[in-house]
Design a protein around this motif. Structure first.
Motif, mmCIF file in Angstrom:
data_model
loop_
_atom_site.group_PDB
_atom_site.id
_atom_site.type_symbol
_atom_site.label_atom_id
_atom_site.label_comp_id
_atom_site.label_asym_id
_atom_site.label_seq_id
_atom_site.Cartn_x
_atom_site.Cartn_y
_atom_site.Cartn_z
ATOM 1 N N ASN A 1 0.866 -1.255 -0.125
ATOM 2 C CA ASN A 1 -0.045 0.024 0.005
ATOM 3 C C ASN A 1 0.906 1.274 -0.108
ATOM 4 O OD1 ASN A 1 0.858 -0.295 2.517
ATOM 5 N ND2 ASN A 1 -1.051 0.415 3.593
ATOM 6 N N THR A 2 2.306 1.121 -0.036
ATOM 7 C CA THR A 2 3.042 2.160 -0.341
ATOM 8 C C THR A 2 4.002 1.817 -1.354
ATOM 9 O OG1 THR A 2 4.708 1.247 1.339
ATOM 10 C CG2 THR A 2 3.279 2.650 2.082
ATOM 11 N N LEU A 3 4.339 3.155 -2.199
ATOM 12 C CA LEU A 3 5.161 3.144 -3.151
ATOM 13 C C LEU A 3 6.107 4.386 -2.963
ATOM 14 C CD1 LEU A 3 5.917 2.341 -6.036
ATOM 15 C CD2 LEU A 3 4.084 3.867 -6.894
ATOM 16 N N SER A 4 7.386 4.441 -3.157
ATOM 17 C CA SER A 4 8.436 5.303 -3.211
ATOM 18 C C SER A 4 9.066 5.544 -4.543
ATOM 19 C CB SER A 4 9.396 5.071 -2.097
ATOM 20 O OG SER A 4 10.414 6.205 -2.132
ATOM 21 N N ILE A 5 8.629 6.756 -5.324
ATOM 22 C CA ILE A 5 9.310 7.089 -6.539
ATOM 23 C C ILE A 5 10.553 8.040 -6.406
ATOM 24 C CG2 ILE A 5 8.551 8.019 -8.756
ATOM 25 C CD1 ILE A 5 5.563 7.331 -8.182
ATOM 26 N N PRO A 6 11.625 7.471 -6.809
ATOM 27 C CA PRO A 6 12.957 8.293 -6.804
ATOM 28 C C PRO A 6 12.695 9.795 -7.612
ATOM 29 C CG PRO A 6 13.373 6.156 -7.468
ATOM 30 C CD PRO A 6 11.961 6.162 -7.250
#
Length: 147
Positions: free
Chosen positions: A109-114
């Motif tokens: 349920n989390t996403l980290s986009i550089p």
């Protein structure tokens, strides 16, 4: 050479023709810079997108998108009860079309986009995901800064 009304009309028509040819040449070299290149497919799938927006509006907790200055990343957080969500996060700028990209949302349920390659400025994000047999769609904007 005598300048009479016939010469004046000929000069007006010639000037008009030269201006029109110049405008055509200039307009052919201009990129219209559409916000989304696949706007035709988006129009065909309009009802599916509206259904996804309706499903998202019925959620108790809305998705959250924020730019993390320290981590130089865009943090996307879906509601906690959607841990089995799969889908895509599409980031684009309305100012340019060459920087658009898509990231996958997989089993979290989390996403980290550089954001190290993202140009500073205003960005749009479209979240399109599926959970428990329902499709969801959410869109918002965020600001990428240099700090």
């Amino acid at each position: 050479m005598k300048f009479n009304w016939g010469t004046g009309i000929a000069l007006v028509y010639a000037t008009f023709a030269i201006l029109m040819v110049g405008m055509v040449i200039r307009s052919r070299s201009h990129d219209p810079g559409l916000v989304q290149k696949d706007y035709y497919n988006l129009d065909l799938n309009y009802q599916a997108r509206m259904d996804g927006k309706q499903n998202t509006s019925q959620l108790a907790i809305q998705p959250a998108v924020r730019f993390d200055v320290e981590g130089k990343s865009v943090e996307v957080r879906l509601p906690a009860n959607m841990t089995a969500a799969t889908g895509t996060a599409r980031c684009y700028r309305s100012a340019t079309t060459g920087e658009d990209f898509t990231s996958k949302i997989e089993q979290s349920n989390t996403l980290s986009i550089p954001a190290d390659k993202m140009t500073p400025g205003r960005w749009h994000i479209e979240l399109d995901w599926e959970s428990d047999g329902k499709t969801y769609f959410y869109e918002t904007t965020f600001i990428v800064t240099n700090a």
